[in-house]
Design a protein around this motif. Sequence first.
Motif, mmCIF file in Angstrom:
data_model
loop_
_atom_site.group_PDB
_atom_site.id
_atom_site.type_symbol
_atom_site.label_atom_id
_atom_site.label_comp_id
_atom_site.label_asym_id
_atom_site.label_seq_id
_atom_site.Cartn_x
_atom_site.Cartn_y
_atom_site.Cartn_z
ATOM 1 N N GLY A 3 41.526 33.283 -89.448
ATOM 2 C CA GLY A 3 41.431 33.757 -88.076
ATOM 3 C C GLY A 3 40.081 33.373 -87.505
ATOM 4 N N LEU A 4 39.475 34.264 -86.724
ATOM 5 C CA LEU A 4 38.198 33.995 -86.050
ATOM 6 C C LEU A 4 37.148 34.986 -86.524
ATOM 7 C CD1 LEU A 4 36.461 32.693 -83.770
ATOM 8 C CD2 LEU A 4 37.477 34.386 -82.213
ATOM 9 N N ASN A 5 35.982 34.462 -86.874
ATOM 10 C CA ASN A 5 34.874 35.310 -87.303
ATOM 11 C C ASN A 5 33.598 34.869 -86.593
ATOM 12 O OD1 ASN A 5 33.686 37.392 -88.815
ATOM 13 N ND2 ASN A 5 32.976 35.950 -90.357
ATOM 14 N N VAL A 6 33.003 35.772 -85.824
ATOM 15 C CA VAL A 6 31.777 35.500 -85.076
ATOM 16 C C VAL A 6 30.681 36.397 -85.652
ATOM 17 C CG1 VAL A 6 30.667 35.626 -82.806
ATOM 18 C CG2 VAL A 6 33.059 34.895 -82.987
ATOM 19 N N GLU A 7 29.603 35.791 -86.128
ATOM 20 C CA GLU A 7 28.549 36.540 -86.796
ATOM 21 C C GLU A 7 27.196 36.315 -86.131
ATOM 22 O OE1 GLU A 7 28.416 35.444 -90.893
ATOM 23 O OE2 GLU A 7 30.480 36.073 -91.317
ATOM 24 N N ASN A 8 26.651 37.360 -85.511
ATOM 25 C CA ASN A 8 25.267 37.382 -85.046
ATOM 26 C C ASN A 8 24.917 36.196 -84.133
ATOM 27 O OD1 ASN A 8 22.771 38.769 -85.018
ATOM 28 N ND2 ASN A 8 21.908 37.300 -86.473
ATOM 29 N N ILE A 9 25.807 35.919 -83.160
ATOM 30 C CA ILE A 9 25.609 34.784 -82.267
ATOM 31 C C ILE A 9 24.636 35.138 -81.140
ATOM 32 C CG2 ILE A 9 26.734 33.351 -80.515
ATOM 33 C CD1 ILE A 9 27.212 32.398 -83.331
ATOM 34 N N THR A 10 23.588 34.335 -81.008
ATOM 35 C CA THR A 10 22.617 34.484 -79.930
ATOM 36 C C THR A 10 22.485 33.143 -79.210
ATOM 37 O OG1 THR A 10 21.376 36.209 -81.086
ATOM 38 C CG2 THR A 10 20.205 35.000 -79.364
ATOM 39 N N HIS A 11 22.431 33.194 -77.870
ATOM 40 C CA HIS A 11 22.288 31.957 -77.107
ATOM 41 C C HIS A 11 21.517 32.229 -75.824
ATOM 42 C CE1 HIS A 11 23.349 27.805 -76.231
ATOM 43 N NE2 HIS A 11 23.562 28.162 -74.982
#
Length: 238
Positions: A3-11
């Motif tokens: 599936g989808l896993n988003v970890e600690n994304i900063t932009h």
Amino acid sequence: MTGLNVENITHDWGAKRALDAVSFSVAPGQFCALLGPNGAGKSTLFGLLTRLFTPRTGRIEIAGHDVSREPLGALSKTGVVFQQPTLDLDLSVWRNMLYFAGLHGITGRAARLAASEALDRLGMEERARERVRDLNGGHRRRLEIARALMHRPGVLLLDEPTVGLDAQTRSDLVAHVHGLARDTGLAVLWATHLTDEIWPIDQLVVLHKGRVLEQGEVPVTGAALTAHFLRLTESEGA
């Protein structure tokens, strides 16, 4: 998990922080509503998920593929419907499908079969010979979803897909994508600012000013969810 896993994304966009330590996951067969007002960071997140640009920090995994380290593998498992339509209005429904199949390296009989199956799944097969220009907004969106499913992705991303549609068409489209998640095992991320597109069975991620304010099961529905959402965002400042 797949599936989808988003970890600690900063932009960041220059001095402006667009996303700040965003983390959540969407399991196969799950419909996740990414709820946030305009400017919350939803479209920035979609740009990162689809490799249009790279996050400053963090990790994104799609169907077991790290987007930064295995971009081709990740994108091959991703279906995308952007907020702005990307159809060729002067081609038929069928030609739009076959053109997109070619971009994924699907040709010949395999392309025709994939196009037919995807159109049938979205109730669009009888319109295959019509020009896209002659379709209404709801049918165009169905075509974009069908096109996004041709290569049989594991994750389907939809960025504000009901913008400009009437209430009944929006409701029908929401129901259809819920059915796709349930029946095919797709992990669906549906970005919206409309609380009436969220069902009690969904996973909810509330995004505001680039931060996740809340995630998990939908706490309430209907008007109560709208009030809950407003309280959350107001507590963080307008």
